[in-house]
Motif scaffolding. Sequence first.
Motif, PDB file in Angstrom:
ATOM      1  N   TYR A 508       0.654  -1.065  -0.037  1.00  0.00           N
ATOM      2  CA  TYR A 508       0.153   0.227  -0.373  1.00  0.00           C
ATOM      3  C   TYR A 508       0.780   1.666  -0.167  1.00  0.00           C
ATOM      4  CZ  TYR A 508      -4.374  -2.890   0.435  1.00  0.00           C
ATOM      5  OH  TYR A 508      -5.392  -3.236  -0.015  1.00  0.00           O
ATOM      6  N   PHE A 509       2.043   1.332   1.017  1.00  0.00           N
ATOM      7  CA  PHE A 509       2.681   2.452   0.334  1.00  0.00           C
ATOM      8  C   PHE A 509       3.249   2.420  -1.186  1.00  0.00           C
ATOM      9  CE2 PHE A 509       7.295   3.979   0.193  1.00  0.00           C
ATOM     10  CZ  PHE A 509       6.999   5.558   0.571  1.00  0.00           C
ATOM     11  N   TRP A 510       3.107   1.482  -1.917  1.00  0.00           N
ATOM     12  CA  TRP A 510       4.310   1.515  -3.365  1.00  0.00           C
ATOM     13  C   TRP A 510       2.992   2.100  -4.233  1.00  0.00           C
ATOM     14  CZ3 TRP A 510       8.661   2.810  -3.969  1.00  0.00           C
ATOM     15  CH2 TRP A 510       9.758   1.910  -3.239  1.00  0.00           C
ATOM     16  N   LEU A 511       1.546   1.626  -3.787  1.00  0.00           N
ATOM     17  CA  LEU A 511      -0.192   2.387  -4.438  1.00  0.00           C
ATOM     18  C   LEU A 511      -0.194   4.240  -3.846  1.00  0.00           C
ATOM     19  CD1 LEU A 511      -1.604  -0.775  -3.749  1.00  0.00           C
ATOM     20  CD2 LEU A 511      -0.580   0.030  -6.358  1.00  0.00           C
ATOM     21  N   ASN A 512       0.708   4.975  -3.348  1.00  0.00           N
ATOM     22  CA  ASN A 512       0.550   5.561  -2.828  1.00  0.00           C
ATOM     23  C   ASN A 512      -0.859   6.232  -2.091  1.00  0.00           C
ATOM     24  OD1 ASN A 512       0.542   5.969  -6.378  1.00  0.00           O
ATOM     25  ND2 ASN A 512       1.521   6.068  -5.132  1.00  0.00           N
ATOM     26  N   HIS A 513      -0.776   5.214  -0.982  1.00  0.00           N
ATOM     27  CA  HIS A 513      -1.220   5.385   0.287  1.00  0.00           C
ATOM     28  C   HIS A 513      -1.266   5.318   2.003  1.00  0.00           C
ATOM     29  CE1 HIS A 513      -4.888   5.315  -3.223  1.00  0.00           C
ATOM     30  NE2 HIS A 513      -4.849   3.744  -3.083  1.00  0.00           N
TER      31      HIS A 513
END
Length: 549
Positions: A508-513
Amino acid sequence: MGNENLEKLLDLIADALIQSEYVDTTKVNNSQKFIRDGLIKLGQGEGTFKGTLALFQRDVKANEEDVINSTTVETTDGTIQQNLQEIANNLQAYSNFNNVSINVSVDGNISIVGGGDSYNGLDITSLLTEVSTNEDGTSTVLNPLNVSQFIPLEQKQSVVDVTKANEFLDTNIFELLPTGDTRQSRIIRFFNEMNALLPPIEPEFDTDGDGRVDRNIDTNQWTGSLQYSQDNSIAYAQDNPNDTNIGEEDAFIHRIKNLPQQHVNANRTIQDIYNRVLPYLTDILEDEALPQDERPVYRNQSKGYLQFRNPNQGIIVRNTDEGFVKGLDPDNPTYLETGFTITMWVRFLDKVSEGTLFNFGNPIRGVNVQGDSVDADAFGFRLETFVINKDDEFPTDSFNTFGDCADALTNYNTDLFDNSNTARFVRLVVNDNGQLRDSHLGCNDNFQKLNNSIAVLGSTSGRVDRLLTTTHIPEDFNEWYFICASFNPAILEDDSHTGNSTLEQTPYFWLNHIEPDTENFIANSGYGNKCKVEIISKSDLLRARGFKV
């Protein structure tokens, strides 16, 4: 046999006496025997010494004194002495008592009628009764007359003074019969009786714990039915007294209707009780009404679609008025500054086809096996699909197969090969001024996000494991998927490699969240991937919009 002959003769004598004019109530009373002081004595006694009347089952026992004396009998052989027993035996031998009767005269003489010359007219009074005269003139009965077995009946009546009766008696009688049980008492008694007649131990239908009745494979009947009948059923106890485990008087109502129609309990089973009460309980036995799906059915709005039968087939979009489509100038790639989004509906019809879904230029021309270098003239971006086989050999010693590699993923794409031996992926690749970027995510352990490189299809580098962290398309040949691939140049991807292993292993960090400082979830943190590919199936999209699928 001798006593039976004597019994026949005594019966004839008793019948003749009681019907004669000679015998009256007084003679009967004087001949009766009573139990007094523990002994059988003649006469009832008086006052507190009155005894209990003794009646005998047989006349032989009641008239034992009759065989003591004997009388003279004239025979062809001369005159002989015979007692009553001998006379009875001879009468039996002579004619089986046929045409033999007893005559009683008015003065009490008793004689035999019939029986041949020896016995016809023979006076037997002295054998049947004997009275002794005492010195004081009184008499003692030594052998009472043969009427002690009879009980005199006396007719009596009471004369009621009606006037006095009305004075002392209440003649207003309101009820002569009991009122009987109340309705509630009958109901209580019914339930008490039913509880007493139902087997106290309920059947155990599921012994293997699978939530279903244990049934015989051949008959489909409950496997414990016979044993339960042996232990409880009154019908089984009646039909199999040597095989039952419970006596008939202790048994209970038979369970189901499997008895012959002529059986006394054929229509008296627990199943009959159930069938009888079933119509009264429809409201609580009715299956629960399932909610009706009242959502509308979606109808396609467009008149059709353009179908590409295979990847790498398609159409070329160009601007006939200028040398390039606006925003896609190869010499001035403004899309790297403004960003772009590619959307399309796709339905994959097999599990092997691979290739490009949309492209501008060739972003990976001349790419090396490490995925960190391309030719100088490489440019553009492409949305591609590829398939990985679970049993394909992994190109390095890290894993044996791609299936083993997928098992090491624990926080993303954890179900890749659960339902198929292949897995389909979609990836966006962008050449960002010579640096290759793609949409793979950083995941647990050794699956962290690559920096300044991408995984190359067919490469022998260990980086090919990152192919498994790109967007997975579930295998459903009937489902349409909406693909949204985007490139956002405002995302600080290069600054996202902070060294914080927890964040860098979180998809989720790499999905900008996830905001890196607070690690809180957010709509757009500004960190993570510049390239993202997100999908949603048509079914899920229609459900989300409130349509029935």
